[in-house]
Scaffold this active site. Structure first.
Site, short mmCIF file in Angstrom:
data_model
loop_
_atom_site.label_atom_id
_atom_site.label_comp_id
_atom_site.label_asym_id
_atom_site.label_seq_id
_atom_site.Cartn_x
_atom_site.Cartn_y
_atom_site.Cartn_z
N ALA A 71 0.84 -1.20 0.00
CA ALA A 71 0.00 0.00 0.00
C ALA A 71 0.87 1.24 0.00
O ALA A 71 2.00 1.22 0.49
CB ALA A 71 -0.93 0.00 1.21
N ASP A 72 0.32 2.32 -0.55
CA ASP A 72 1.01 3.60 -0.51
C ASP A 72 -0.03 4.71 -0.42
O ASP A 72 -1.10 4.62 -1.04
CB ASP A 72 1.88 3.80 -1.74
CG ASP A 72 2.78 5.01 -1.58
OD1 ASP A 72 3.78 4.90 -0.84
OD2 ASP A 72 2.49 6.08 -2.15
N THR A 73 0.30 5.72 0.36
CA THR A 73 -0.61 6.87 0.54
C THR A 73 0.12 8.14 0.14
O THR A 73 1.25 8.39 0.58
CB THR A 73 -1.08 6.97 2.00
OG1 THR A 73 -1.77 5.76 2.35
CG2 THR A 73 -2.02 8.15 2.20
#
Length: 196
Positions: A71-73
């Protein structure tokens, strides 16, 4: 204890907590990748690329022993990517840029599975209150903004800056619960396993 059904390619305690909230037993193994944007990369494509790269790296490291979730934000304002601040000056500049405005937080979740690879993304609009320079400096001194994209954490002290949110709160924290559960389910990885 329930056997892990997935590996989370993230050292983020917030993502671990959210995946645990889904009841998905997992191992944690962080990915070490370059997070620099490539040229004038679109924030959505940038976030998707990082999420998938993290998942692929860990999947290869464990030789496909388990499916891997990455995941990446990314915090973006007017298409500019606001990463983690290098120092107090940069953090204050970021926070003042967000002050009184609505920005977007993009979280992408990637699953690398023996049966395929897939990435999904969630875009949430976050409206900030007007911030003073002193408030931004005081917030920096708490230590919270140092490792946060956009120099704030909505789930912590920085939540006081948020006037309104349109979209997924859990996505802003780091892992959109609804979309992650749907992605896992498509690959027969079910939620609430730890509750059974």
């Amino acid at each position: 204890m329930t056997t892990a059904t997935v590996i989370l390619a993230s050292a983020s305690p917030r993502r671990t907590q959210l995946l645990s909230q889904l009841g998905v037993p997992h191992e944690v193994m962080s990915a070490d990748i370059c997070e620099e944007p490539q040229g004038h990369e679109h924030p959505l494509l940038y976030t998707q690329r990082l999420a998938m790269t993290k998942a692929e790296q860990v999947f290869n490291e464990v030789s496909g022993r388990l499916p891997v979730l990455g995941a990446d934000t990314t915090v973006t304002l007017n298409m500019a990517i606001l990463g983690k601040p290098a120092d107090e000056e940069e953090a204050v500049q970021m926070l003042l840029a967000l002050s009184g405005k609505t920005h977007e937080v993009i979280t992408s979740v990637a699953l690398v599975h023996p049966d395929g690879r897939e990435v999904c993304s969630v875009v949430t609009e976050v409206e900030f209150a007007e911030l003073s320079h002193d408030a931004c400096q005081a917030y920096w001194r708490t230590g919270e903004p140092a490792d946060k994209a956009g120099a704030y954490g909505i789930q912590g002290l920085g939540g006081v800056f948020v006037r309104q949110l349109r979209g997924s709160y859990s996505a802003v924290v780091g892992l959109p619960l609804f979309e992650t559960a749907a992605l896992l389910k498509r690959y027969q990885i079910h939620t609430w396993q730890t509750a059974l």
